[in-house]
Design a protein around this motif. Structure first.
Motif, PDB file in Angstrom:
ATOM      1  N   LEU A   1      -3.840   0.846 -10.377  1.00 41.23           N
ATOM      2  CA  LEU A   1      -3.721   1.229 -11.789  1.00 41.23           C
ATOM      3  C   LEU A   1      -5.081   1.182 -12.467  1.00 41.23           C
ATOM      4  O   LEU A   1      -5.418   2.047 -13.284  1.00 41.23           O
ATOM      5  N   ALA A   2      -5.899   0.178 -12.098  1.00 44.22           N
ATOM      6  CA  ALA A   2      -7.257   0.080 -12.653  1.00 44.22           C
ATOM      7  C   ALA A   2      -8.120   1.241 -12.166  1.00 44.22           C
ATOM      8  O   ALA A   2      -8.884   1.833 -12.943  1.00 44.22           O
ATOM      9  N   GLU A   3      -8.006   1.576 -10.888  1.00 48.39           N
ATOM     10  CA  GLU A   3      -8.788   2.696 -10.354  1.00 48.39           C
ATOM     11  C   GLU A   3      -8.367   4.025 -10.975  1.00 48.39           C
ATOM     12  O   GLU A   3      -9.161   4.962 -11.031  1.00 48.39           O
ATOM     13  N   LEU A   4      -7.135   4.086 -11.437  1.00 50.02           N
ATOM     14  CA  LEU A   4      -6.638   5.288 -12.102  1.00 50.02           C
ATOM     15  C   LEU A   4      -6.979   5.299 -13.596  1.00 50.02           C
ATOM     16  O   LEU A   4      -6.455   6.108 -14.355  1.00 50.02           O
ATOM     17  N   GLY A   5      -7.833   4.356 -13.999  1.00 47.64           N
ATOM     18  CA  GLY A   5      -8.379   4.385 -15.357  1.00 47.64           C
ATOM     19  C   GLY A   5      -7.706   3.486 -16.371  1.00 47.64           C
ATOM     20  O   GLY A   5      -8.050   3.536 -17.551  1.00 47.64           O
TER      21      GLY A   5
ATOM     22  N   ASP B   1       3.650   7.743 -13.709  1.00 44.88           N
ATOM     23  CA  ASP B   1       4.421   8.949 -14.022  1.00 44.88           C
ATOM     24  C   ASP B   1       5.749   8.616 -14.702  1.00 44.88           C
ATOM     25  O   ASP B   1       6.202   9.334 -15.582  1.00 44.88           O
ATOM     26  N   ARG B   2       6.347   7.482 -14.305  1.00 44.29           N
ATOM     27  CA  ARG B   2       7.617   7.082 -14.925  1.00 44.29           C
ATOM     28  C   ARG B   2       7.412   6.690 -16.386  1.00 44.29           C
ATOM     29  O   ARG B   2       8.333   6.814 -17.196  1.00 44.29           O
ATOM     30  N   GLY B   3       6.221   6.205 -16.699  1.00 42.37           N
ATOM     31  CA  GLY B   3       5.947   5.767 -18.061  1.00 42.37           C
ATOM     32  C   GLY B   3       5.626   6.886 -19.004  1.00 42.37           C
ATOM     33  O   GLY B   3       5.565   6.703 -20.219  1.00 42.37           O
ATOM     34  N   ASN B   4       5.404   8.079 -18.475  1.00 46.70           N
ATOM     35  CA  ASN B   4       5.036   9.215 -19.325  1.00 46.70           C
ATOM     36  C   ASN B   4       6.266   9.935 -19.879  1.00 46.70           C
ATOM     37  O   ASN B   4       7.344   9.809 -19.343  1.00 46.70           O
TER      38      ASN B   4
ATOM     39  N   VAL C   1      15.244   3.383  -7.770  1.00 45.82           N
ATOM     40  CA  VAL C   1      14.506   3.149  -6.534  1.00 45.82           C
ATOM     41  C   VAL C   1      13.309   4.091  -6.481  1.00 45.82           C
ATOM     42  O   VAL C   1      13.465   5.311  -6.601  1.00 45.82           O
ATOM     43  N   PHE C   2      12.120   3.529  -6.318  1.00 48.20           N
ATOM     44  CA  PHE C   2      10.925   4.350  -6.204  1.00 48.20           C
ATOM     45  C   PHE C   2      10.930   5.117  -4.886  1.00 48.20           C
ATOM     46  O   PHE C   2      11.419   4.608  -3.859  1.00 48.20           O
ATOM     47  N   SER C   3      10.412   6.316  -4.897  1.00 47.65           N
ATOM     48  CA  SER C   3      10.388   7.123  -3.679  1.00 47.65           C
ATOM     49  C   SER C   3       9.314   6.656  -2.704  1.00 47.65           C
ATOM     50  O   SER C   3       9.458   6.824  -1.491  1.00 47.65           O
ATOM     51  N   THR C   4       8.237   6.051  -3.209  1.00 50.09           N
ATOM     52  CA  THR C   4       7.183   5.552  -2.336  1.00 50.09           C
ATOM     53  C   THR C   4       7.653   4.303  -1.602  1.00 50.09           C
ATOM     54  O   THR C   4       8.214   3.389  -2.211  1.00 50.09           O
ATOM     55  N   VAL C   5       7.423   4.266  -0.306  1.00 49.72           N
ATOM     56  CA  VAL C   5       7.795   3.138   0.537  1.00 49.72           C
ATOM     57  C   VAL C   5       6.527   2.540   1.147  1.00 49.72           C
ATOM     58  O   VAL C   5       5.656   3.277   1.629  1.00 49.72           O
ATOM     59  N   ILE C   6       6.410   1.210   1.096  1.00 45.76           N
ATOM     60  CA  ILE C   6       5.233   0.539   1.643  1.00 45.76           C
ATOM     61  C   ILE C   6       5.503   0.181   3.106  1.00 45.76           C
ATOM     62  O   ILE C   6       6.434  -0.575   3.396  1.00 45.76           O
ATOM     63  N   PRO C   7       4.712   0.694   4.034  1.00 47.86           N
ATOM     64  CA  PRO C   7       4.969   0.429   5.451  1.00 47.86           C
ATOM     65  C   PRO C   7       4.420  -0.925   5.893  1.00 47.86           C
ATOM     66  O   PRO C   7       3.589  -1.533   5.210  1.00 47.86           O
ATOM     67  N   ARG C   8       4.885  -1.388   7.039  1.00 47.02           N
ATOM     68  CA  ARG C   8       4.221  -2.522   7.682  1.00 47.02           C
ATOM     69  C   ARG C   8       2.823  -2.067   8.060  1.00 47.02           C
ATOM     70  O   ARG C   8       2.649  -1.012   8.647  1.00 47.02           O
TER      71      ARG C   8
ATOM     72  N   LYS D   1      -1.390   3.303  -3.528  1.00 45.38           N
ATOM     73  CA  LYS D   1      -1.959   4.238  -4.507  1.00 45.38           C
ATOM     74  C   LYS D   1      -0.879   5.194  -5.008  1.00 45.38           C
ATOM     75  O   LYS D   1      -0.780   5.476  -6.214  1.00 45.38           O
ATOM     76  N   SER D   2      -0.055   5.667  -4.085  1.00 45.14           N
ATOM     77  CA  SER D   2       1.048   6.551  -4.459  1.00 45.14           C
ATOM     78  C   SER D   2       2.050   5.840  -5.362  1.00 45.14           C
ATOM     79  O   SER D   2       2.543   6.412  -6.342  1.00 45.14           O
ATOM     80  N   LEU D   3       2.343   4.575  -5.061  1.00 43.98           N
ATOM     81  CA  LEU D   3       3.297   3.814  -5.873  1.00 43.98           C
ATOM     82  C   LEU D   3       2.746   3.571  -7.282  1.00 43.98           C
ATOM     83  O   LEU D   3       3.483   3.675  -8.266  1.00 43.98           O
ATOM     84  N   ALA D   4       1.465   3.261  -7.378  1.00 44.52           N
ATOM     85  CA  ALA D   4       0.850   3.069  -8.704  1.00 44.52           C
ATOM     86  C   ALA D   4       0.941   4.349  -9.530  1.00 44.52           C
ATOM     87  O   ALA D   4       1.249   4.311 -10.734  1.00 44.52           O
ATOM     88  N   GLN D   5       0.704   5.481  -8.888  1.00 42.37           N
ATOM     89  CA  GLN D   5       0.810   6.760  -9.591  1.00 42.37           C
ATOM     90  C   GLN D   5       2.245   7.029 -10.023  1.00 42.37           C
ATOM     91  O   GLN D   5       2.503   7.530 -11.133  1.00 42.37           O
ATOM     92  N   GLU D   6       3.200   6.652  -9.176  1.00 42.21           N
ATOM     93  CA  GLU D   6       4.612   6.844  -9.508  1.00 42.21           C
ATOM     94  C   GLU D   6       5.009   5.984 -10.718  1.00 42.21           C
ATOM     95  O   GLU D   6       5.775   6.431 -11.584  1.00 42.21           O
ATOM     96  N   ILE D   7       4.469   4.771 -10.786  1.00 37.55           N
ATOM     97  CA  ILE D   7       4.742   3.902 -11.935  1.00 37.55           C
ATOM     98  C   ILE D   7       4.175   4.529 -13.209  1.00 37.55           C
ATOM     99  O   ILE D   7       4.831   4.544 -14.262  1.00 37.55           O
TER     100      ILE D   7
END
Length: 264
Positions: free
Chosen positions: A37-41, A261-264, A218-225, A253-259
């Motif tokens: 989120l910080a890297e995304l500004g 996008d949900r806030g917009n 449920v977020f679409s992004t899944v964090i793998p092992r 990074k994808s999950l942070a972007q999804e968070i």
């Protein structure tokens, strides 16, 4: 001067990462979502509210330099700016925890409004940060209740296994109790899966069942092992700094972007 001009104060959003089951990637998620989120500004404050202080060490704050931290802040022993530290990521700050926080659960038991101590110190900071991310202990005790009460919304990391399903129902009951009595505005922002191994049938089944019940929560992004995700905290670095090209980094990074996008 035009008295009709309206001035608005930016108010950040606070998320509490919570799961009473340990080892589900809760602290790892708090660190890495905050870093991206910080890297995304965005300006982001991490709050380590677990006396194990894994979040603190995960961003390079050792036990030797962890005071003053969140315990001193909620106890009135330190000023806010004394407790806030920088991290290796620009725009990402942290209020660390130390072992003294383990005594806070006992100290708070007999205090009036014991579930609002964290909310009291974090509320003024919402005008300084876009996001405040709170990492809570793997339990549903007084510290976690403080974290949930201080938050605008709850983020639930969930491992794809049978016992995680059982624990989720207990957690949701706690969230409902907080909504009813302590924080009526609290929302469940969403559930995301961690440590996912697509080779196991159980993991796929858990994802399907949770998805069918909670649907758009449920977020679409899944964090793998991912081994690199496990290695990064021992170096005091978010995965975005330690190994930004690994699969785990790309997922967070994808999950942070999804968070966002949900806030917009």
């Amino acid at each position: 001067m035009n008295n009709n001009i309206m001035y608005t104060i930016k108010m950040g959003k606070s998320f509490c990462f919570v799961n009473q089951k340990g080892g589900v990637g809760k602290t790892t998620s708090t660190i890495n979502i905050g870093a991206y989120l910080a890297e995304l500004g965005r300006s982001v404050l991490l709050v380590d509210f677990d006396s194990q202080s894994n979040l603190s060490s995960g961003v390079g704050i050792s036990a030797e330099i962890s005071k003053p931290g969140i315990y001193e802040l909620i106890s009135g022993l330190a000023a806010t700016d004394e407790a806030i530290r920088s991290t290796p990521v620009s725009g990402l700050s942290v209020i660390p925890a130390n072992i003294d926080l383990s005594g806070a659960a006992v100290e708070l038991i007999d205090q009036e409004k014991r579930d609002f101590f964290l909310a009291k110190v974090l509320e003024p900071l919402k005008s300084r940060y876009d996001f405040i991310l709170i990492d809570c202990p793997p339990s549903l005790g007084v510290l976690t209740l403080n974290g949930i009460t201080a938050a605008d919304a709850v983020l639930i990391p969930m491992q794809c296994e049978y016992f995680a399903m059982e624990g989720l129902s207990h957690l949701l009951q706690t969230v409902r109790r907080v909504q009813d009595s302590l924080n009526p505005a609290l929302k469940i922002e969403g559930i995301f899966f961690t440590m996912y191994d697509s080779r196991t049938r159980l993991a796929q089944q858990v994802m399907k069942e949770v998805g069918s019940y909670f649907k758009d929560k449920v977020f679409s992004t899944v964090i793998p092992r991912n081994v690199r995700l496990s290695e990064a905290p021992s170096h005091g670095l978010p995965i975005s700094v330690y190994d930004p090209q690994c699969l785990g980094a790309k997922a967070y990074k994808s999950l942070a972007q999804e968070i966002l996008d949900r806030g917009n």
